[in-house]
Motif scaffolding. Structure first.
Motif, PDB file in Angstrom:
ATOM      1  N   ALA A  30       0.792  -0.968   0.246  1.00 21.33           N
ATOM      2  CA  ALA A  30       0.272   0.079  -0.604  1.00 21.33           C
ATOM      3  C   ALA A  30       1.103   1.349   0.156  1.00 21.33           C
ATOM      4  O   ALA A  30       0.415   2.256  -0.822  1.00 21.33           O
ATOM      5  CB  ALA A  30      -1.161  -0.242   1.383  1.00 21.33           C
ATOM      6  N   LEU A  31       1.804   1.483   0.291  1.00 22.30           N
ATOM      7  CA  LEU A  31       3.048   2.412   0.507  1.00 22.30           C
ATOM      8  C   LEU A  31       3.092   2.623  -0.217  1.00 22.30           C
ATOM      9  O   LEU A  31       3.327   4.039  -0.847  1.00 22.30           O
ATOM     10  CB  LEU A  31       3.615   2.126   2.078  1.00 22.30           C
ATOM     11  N   ALA A  32       3.882   1.643  -1.040  1.00 19.84           N
ATOM     12  CA  ALA A  32       4.666   1.753  -2.928  1.00 19.84           C
ATOM     13  C   ALA A  32       3.386   2.712  -3.136  1.00 19.84           C
ATOM     14  O   ALA A  32       3.530   3.116  -4.151  1.00 19.84           O
ATOM     15  CB  ALA A  32       5.465   0.652  -2.578  1.00 19.84           C
ATOM     16  N   ALA A  33       2.065   2.002  -3.828  1.00 18.30           N
ATOM     17  CA  ALA A  33       1.148   2.338  -4.319  1.00 18.30           C
ATOM     18  C   ALA A  33       0.932   3.283  -3.753  1.00 18.30           C
ATOM     19  O   ALA A  33       0.491   4.091  -4.514  1.00 18.30           O
ATOM     20  CB  ALA A  33      -0.361   1.331  -4.171  1.00 18.30           C
ATOM     21  N   PHE A  34       0.238   4.115  -2.597  1.00 17.94           N
ATOM     22  CA  PHE A  34       0.085   5.157  -2.363  1.00 17.94           C
ATOM     23  C   PHE A  34       1.570   6.158  -2.913  1.00 17.94           C
ATOM     24  O   PHE A  34       0.647   7.480  -3.681  1.00 17.94           O
ATOM     25  CB  PHE A  34       0.067   5.676  -1.085  1.00 17.94           C
ATOM     26  N   ASN A  35       2.732   6.110  -2.992  1.00 16.40           N
ATOM     27  CA  ASN A  35       3.635   6.951  -3.495  1.00 16.40           C
ATOM     28  C   ASN A  35       3.868   7.168  -5.160  1.00 16.40           C
ATOM     29  O   ASN A  35       3.449   8.123  -5.482  1.00 16.40           O
ATOM     30  CB  ASN A  35       4.947   6.570  -3.032  1.00 16.40           C
ATOM     31  N   THR A  36       2.748   5.885  -5.315  1.00 17.43           N
ATOM     32  CA  THR A  36       2.829   6.140  -7.270  1.00 17.43           C
ATOM     33  C   THR A  36       1.797   6.814  -7.528  1.00 17.43           C
ATOM     34  O   THR A  36       1.356   7.773  -8.770  1.00 17.43           O
ATOM     35  CB  THR A  36       2.675   4.528  -7.602  1.00 17.43           C
ATOM     36  N   LEU A  37       0.509   6.714  -6.607  1.00 15.86           N
ATOM     37  CA  LEU A  37      -0.683   7.585  -7.402  1.00 15.86           C
ATOM     38  C   LEU A  37      -0.620   8.591  -6.765  1.00 15.86           C
ATOM     39  O   LEU A  37      -1.297   9.920  -7.229  1.00 15.86           O
ATOM     40  CB  LEU A  37      -1.802   6.957  -6.120  1.00 15.86           C
ATOM     41  N   LYS A  38       0.226   8.991  -6.116  1.00 16.22           N
ATOM     42  CA  LYS A  38       0.331  10.666  -5.062  1.00 16.22           C
ATOM     43  C   LYS A  38       1.370  11.020  -6.885  1.00 16.22           C
ATOM     44  O   LYS A  38       0.962  12.744  -7.144  1.00 16.22           O
ATOM     45  CB  LYS A  38       1.786  10.974  -4.197  1.00 16.22           C
ATOM     46  N   LEU A  39       2.385  10.225  -7.387  1.00 14.20           N
ATOM     47  CA  LEU A  39       2.716  10.647  -8.235  1.00 14.20           C
ATOM     48  C   LEU A  39       1.999  11.244  -9.874  1.00 14.20           C
ATOM     49  O   LEU A  39       2.289  12.094 -10.817  1.00 14.20           O
ATOM     50  CB  LEU A  39       3.529  10.314  -9.317  1.00 14.20           C
ATOM     51  N   THR A  40       0.634  10.553  -9.666  1.00 17.64           N
ATOM     52  CA  THR A  40      -0.250  10.429 -11.122  1.00 17.64           C
ATOM     53  C   THR A  40      -1.460  11.017 -11.270  1.00 17.64           C
ATOM     54  O   THR A  40      -2.530  10.784 -11.983  1.00 17.64           O
ATOM     55  CB  THR A  40      -0.474   8.845 -11.614  1.00 17.64           C
ATOM     56  N   ALA A  41      -2.061  10.957  -9.751  1.00 17.40           N
ATOM     57  CA  ALA A  41      -3.197  11.391  -9.074  1.00 17.40           C
ATOM     58  C   ALA A  41      -3.052  13.078  -9.938  1.00 17.40           C
ATOM     59  O   ALA A  41      -2.661  13.815 -10.271  1.00 17.40           O
ATOM     60  CB  ALA A  41      -3.741  11.525  -8.153  1.00 17.40           C
ATOM     61  N   GLN A  42      -4.524  13.765 -11.104  1.00 12.84           N
ATOM     62  CA  GLN A  42      -4.121  15.291 -11.515  1.00 12.84           C
ATOM     63  C   GLN A  42      -5.374  15.600 -10.210  1.00 12.84           C
ATOM     64  O   GLN A  42      -5.108  16.946 -10.541  1.00 12.84           O
ATOM     65  CB  GLN A  42      -5.233  14.995 -12.570  1.00 12.84           C
ATOM     66  N   ASP A  43      -5.613  14.927  -9.324  1.00 11.95           N
ATOM     67  CA  ASP A  43      -6.493  16.348  -8.388  1.00 11.95           C
ATOM     68  C   ASP A  43      -5.777  16.325  -7.504  1.00 11.95           C
ATOM     69  O   ASP A  43      -5.422  15.958  -6.619  1.00 11.95           O
ATOM     70  CB  ASP A  43      -7.749  15.259  -8.368  1.00 11.95           C
ATOM     71  N   PRO A  44      -5.826  17.727  -7.592  1.00 13.98           N
ATOM     72  CA  PRO A  44      -4.784  18.082  -5.589  1.00 13.98           C
ATOM     73  C   PRO A  44      -5.386  17.666  -4.627  1.00 13.98           C
ATOM     74  O   PRO A  44      -4.786  17.286  -3.419  1.00 13.98           O
ATOM     75  CB  PRO A  44      -4.478  19.621  -6.037  1.00 13.98           C
TER      76      PRO A  44
END
Length: 370
Positions: A216-230
């Motif tokens: 989850a920690l790795a996935a969260f870090n990836t999503l933080k880079l790819t999500a468009q919504d601030p």
């Protein structure tokens, strides 16, 4: 101790009235009572609890992590700016991470359908976060009872509140900002069932603190880079701070304990960790979204598995798990070849979470502006 991968039965997703993207016009007429009923599932567990009457602090690291958890608490209602709204006429994720670009079934969709697919894919991902966080909430509550030391009980109690907050904040985002909720992925469900129903407290630590939380920690870090919504990035930033403490707690607490196990017991735990990783690789494929859009599910799954980008993404999610398994002594000679076949043994010499970066974990939630 075999964990069985399961098939993906077709299930309807829940649609909330907040959805204002393509197809929202007749949403209310398509809603039924099935979309708003509560679902209750009962599981049985032979949990063995431990009293501990020694209230002295046996391990300064765990007590310090507990104190940090108290100091860095945040409130999903007060510390998140819910007034931010990302428009539903924009795709919410960086399309450089879309493995279906150039694939005929995806390319033949209209622009509105591609847009809707993007939102459903994000909703599926966040729904799995919600379900996983609920599982973490339940496991942490069990650890407060069955962890043998006083410090571990205190930390598990603080983590229980963290996990409740994560369920709350992701659910609120899904309900109010997207309006779509997917059911739990069967592969994630089978692993949670195993962890919750196993009587051994250390297996709960391994399954949740090392495998699920590490991924989850790795996935969260990836999503933080790819999500468009601030707004979503702000939420993930807060959640990451909590999860980093949780993984660190697991590694530090298990490192000494694993050394007390017999070789047979170690191999049993190592095999469980391997099987959990296999199951969690399958959990990363949004099969339920493919079903919802009427795609050929095996073909779509194969597209994901063959995509070099997604292969790299699936493997990179194990950058925290493998070094931590090595640190606690569960990357044994018997399971190493199995991890190598998965293509994730390459991460074994990366930094693990056993050496605590207190300065990083102690950073305030919000940096003061200059």
């Amino acid at each position: 101790m075999n964990i069985r991968r399961v098939s993906h039965p077709p299930e309807d997703v829940t649609i909330y009235k907040s959805w204002d993207g393509p197809g929202h016009e007749d949403l209310e007429s398509r809603m039924t009572t099935d979309h708003i009923e509560d679902v209750v599932e009962i599981f049985q567990t032979p949990l063995t609890g431990h009293y501990n009457w020694d209230y002295s602090s046996a391990d300064g690291r765990i007590r310090k992590l507990y104190r940090l958890g108290k100091e860095l608490n945040w409130n999903a209602d007060m510390d998140v700016d819910w007034s931010q709204t990302f428009p539903h006429d924009q795709i919410p994720m960086d399309q450089n991470m879309n493995p279906f670009i150039g694939w005929e079934p995806f390319e033949s969709m209209s622009d509105d359908e591609k847009l809707r697919f993007g939102w459903h894919n994000l909703a599926w991902m966040l729904a799995q976060f919600v379900h996983g966080e609920q599982g973490a909430l339940l496991v942490a509550s069990q650890l407060a009872s069955c962890a043998p030391t006083f410090d571990a009980k205190l930390y598990a109690a603080s983590q229980t509140f963290d996990e409740a907050r994560h369920v709350e904040v992701f659910t609120k985002y899904l309900q109010e900002k997207i309006g779509i909720m997917y059911p739990i992925n069967p592969n994630l469900k089978v692993l949670l069932d195993k962890i919750l129903s196993d009587p051994r407290w250390d297996l709960k630590f391994i399954g949740m603190q090392i495998i699920i939380e590490g991924l989850a920690l790795a996935a969260f870090n990836t999503l933080k880079l790819t999500a468009q919504d601030p707004l979503l990035r702000d939420i993930i930033t807060l959640v990451i701070r909590d999860e980093a403490r949780h993984v660190t707690f697991g590694v530090n607490y298990l490192e000494d304990f694993v050394q007390t196990l017999t070789e047979e017991e170690k191999e049993d735990r190592a095999q469980f960790a391997y099987e959990a990783c296999v199951v969690m690789r399958e959990r990363l494929i949004s099969t339920e979204v493919f079903e919802h859009f009427g795609w050929d599910v095996p073909a779509a799954r194969e597209r994901v598995l063959e995509s070099y980008l997604m292969q790299q993404f699936r493997n990179l999610l194990f950058t925290r798990v493998i070094p931590n398994l090595k640190r606690i002594g569960l990357l044994t000679d018997k399971v190493r070849p199995k991890f190598e076949e998965l293509g994730i043994l390459q991460f074994e010499n990366l930094l693990d979470d056993g050496d605590i970066d207190w300065a990083e974990l102690s950073r305030p939630l919000y940096e003061k502006s200059a």
